[in-house]
Enzyme design. Sequence first.
Site, PDB file in Angstrom:
ATOM      1  N   ASN A 396     -24.581 -47.807  29.930  1.00  0.00           N
ATOM      2  CA  ASN A 396     -24.173 -49.172  30.264  1.00  0.00           C
ATOM      3  C   ASN A 396     -22.782 -49.196  30.887  1.00  0.00           C
ATOM      4  O   ASN A 396     -22.628 -49.349  32.095  1.00  0.00           O
ATOM      5  CB  ASN A 396     -24.215 -50.069  29.016  1.00  0.00           C
ATOM      6  CG  ASN A 396     -24.212 -51.544  29.362  1.00  0.00           C
ATOM      7  OD1 ASN A 396     -23.587 -51.979  30.315  1.00  0.00           O
ATOM      8  ND2 ASN A 396     -24.923 -52.342  28.568  1.00  0.00           N
ATOM      9  N   ASP A 397     -21.757 -49.009  30.081  1.00  0.00           N
ATOM     10  CA  ASP A 397     -20.385 -49.138  30.572  1.00  0.00           C
ATOM     11  C   ASP A 397     -20.044 -48.122  31.649  1.00  0.00           C
ATOM     12  O   ASP A 397     -19.267 -48.412  32.564  1.00  0.00           O
ATOM     13  CB  ASP A 397     -19.393 -48.996  29.412  1.00  0.00           C
ATOM     14  CG  ASP A 397     -19.518 -50.132  28.412  1.00  0.00           C
ATOM     15  OD1 ASP A 397     -19.968 -51.221  28.813  1.00  0.00           O
ATOM     16  OD2 ASP A 397     -19.182 -49.921  27.227  1.00  0.00           O
ATOM     17  N   VAL A 398     -20.624 -46.898  31.573  1.00  0.00           N
ATOM     18  CA  VAL A 398     -20.252 -45.842  32.514  1.00  0.00           C
ATOM     19  C   VAL A 398     -20.840 -46.057  33.902  1.00  0.00           C
ATOM     20  O   VAL A 398     -20.526 -45.304  34.832  1.00  0.00           O
ATOM     21  CB  VAL A 398     -20.669 -44.454  31.985  1.00  0.00           C
ATOM     22  CG1 VAL A 398     -19.938 -44.147  30.687  1.00  0.00           C
ATOM     23  CG2 VAL A 398     -22.175 -44.356  31.808  1.00  0.00           C
ATOM     24  N   SER A 437     -18.130 -52.087  25.292  1.00  0.00           N
ATOM     25  CA  SER A 437     -17.066 -52.948  25.804  1.00  0.00           C
ATOM     26  C   SER A 437     -17.398 -54.411  25.644  1.00  0.00           C
ATOM     27  O   SER A 437     -16.547 -55.272  25.847  1.00  0.00           O
ATOM     28  CB  SER A 437     -16.817 -52.640  27.289  1.00  0.00           C
ATOM     29  OG  SER A 437     -17.971 -52.958  28.047  1.00  0.00           O
TER      30      SER A 437
END
Length: 473
Positions: A396-398, A437
């Site tokens: 997700n965040d990466v 996050s």
Amino acid sequence: MILLEYIVAISALIASGLLVYGLKRMSSPVTAVSGIVTAGWGMLFVTAASFLGIFSVSEAAKPHLVVNVILAILGLVIGGGWAGWKGRSVAMTAMPQMVALFNGMGGGAAAAVSVIALTGPKETGIVPLLVTVAGGLIGSMSLSGSIIAWAKLDGRMNKPIRFGGQRIINAAVFMLTVLLGIMAAFLYHQDGGGIATLLFFIGALLAGICMTVPIGGADMPVVISLYNAFTGLAVGLEGYVMADPALMIAGMVVGSAGTLLTVMMAKGMNRSISNVLFSNFGEASASTATGPQKEAKSVAAGDAATTMRYASSVIIVPGYGLAVAQAQGKLYDFVKQLQAAGVDVKFAIHPVAGRMPGHMNVLLAEAGVPYDMIYDMEDINDSFADTDVALIIGANDVVNPSARTDKSSPIYGMPILNADQARQVFVIKRGMGMGYSAVQNPLFFQDNCAMVFGDAQAVLSKMVEAVKALGTS
């Protein structure tokens, strides 16, 4: 007796050489397993040789000799047996917390050496005592901090613990602990020295807890790496006090390698180590978690598989969702089906993907993925723009493009994998949940992106069957 002392000293140097050589081989995935075995033989060799030292102990120490030898053997049997059993039986999803726990044991061992040095009968100068205190402080913080990291990764602590004035309190605990350590060194074998030593170790354990409880789960890979460096440093310091070259070399190598890895991982998140330790990452993200208002498109697993079957190139981005589903084997089955159809397939690894350093590399290696198919972020990021399909599994965040465009996002400035630049993007996820996050990922709503909802194991099984059917039709 002199000959025996020479044998013990030489064995330590031989073990140190095996350890350094083993660590060197661990730098490559191709030779990593043999490197671990080599380093393990080195440690076994020096441990066995250390028992020869029992024949050269002083007369004053002989009354404690039998008890100490029995305790040492008992510790080796229990610790080695438990570690071996857990190492073989642990699930891949539980590997990060096991690494954190084992790392903490190393710090605890260094702290235990410090306890003996500060409470034992041997006369010691003030400089070695201060070094002992430093090793005890770092080792104790690594022990308690690693246990908290284990609890967070194991789901026993689901939320960071934060409150007003926390940083001031944490700083006060740390400074008071340092003061107690200095007092313990200067009051060695004097009135009050024992109490100062006891309070020092209590404070050191508390300092490790205080430093770790406010850190969010997304930062655990960096924290584990940092505590690994702490453990190495503590072992090196205690090796200096004990005049043991094996411990000194092992500690220095592990400490320096852990420090470099920590710096690299923090850089991969575009954050400093102090920011990881002393800022409440994600604390303000709730207000920015609204994200795009349009709906995400979804496709069936078979349709996504068909698109990839007729693509020229595919880049796969693995994330923690792949580990949770334990789908790495099924993923590689799918990749082999694509390769048999002439598709060029690569894997892209973000430095902080997963829950520990190198988590995705270990996951893919377990499935038998060839090392030449796995690329670090800086080596493959420019290739996404020329790639037909990017397949994201549980990340997700990466891959969140907000890191490049949204200055209000808590992940702004973090280097990401440019998966959004591929001609077509498929994302395998259980649902539309956010990453650590706590911000929405606008990639999921782009025109070139489609979601494939479901457990990664089940979705990839359907994809394998779909490609097989195309091959026989």
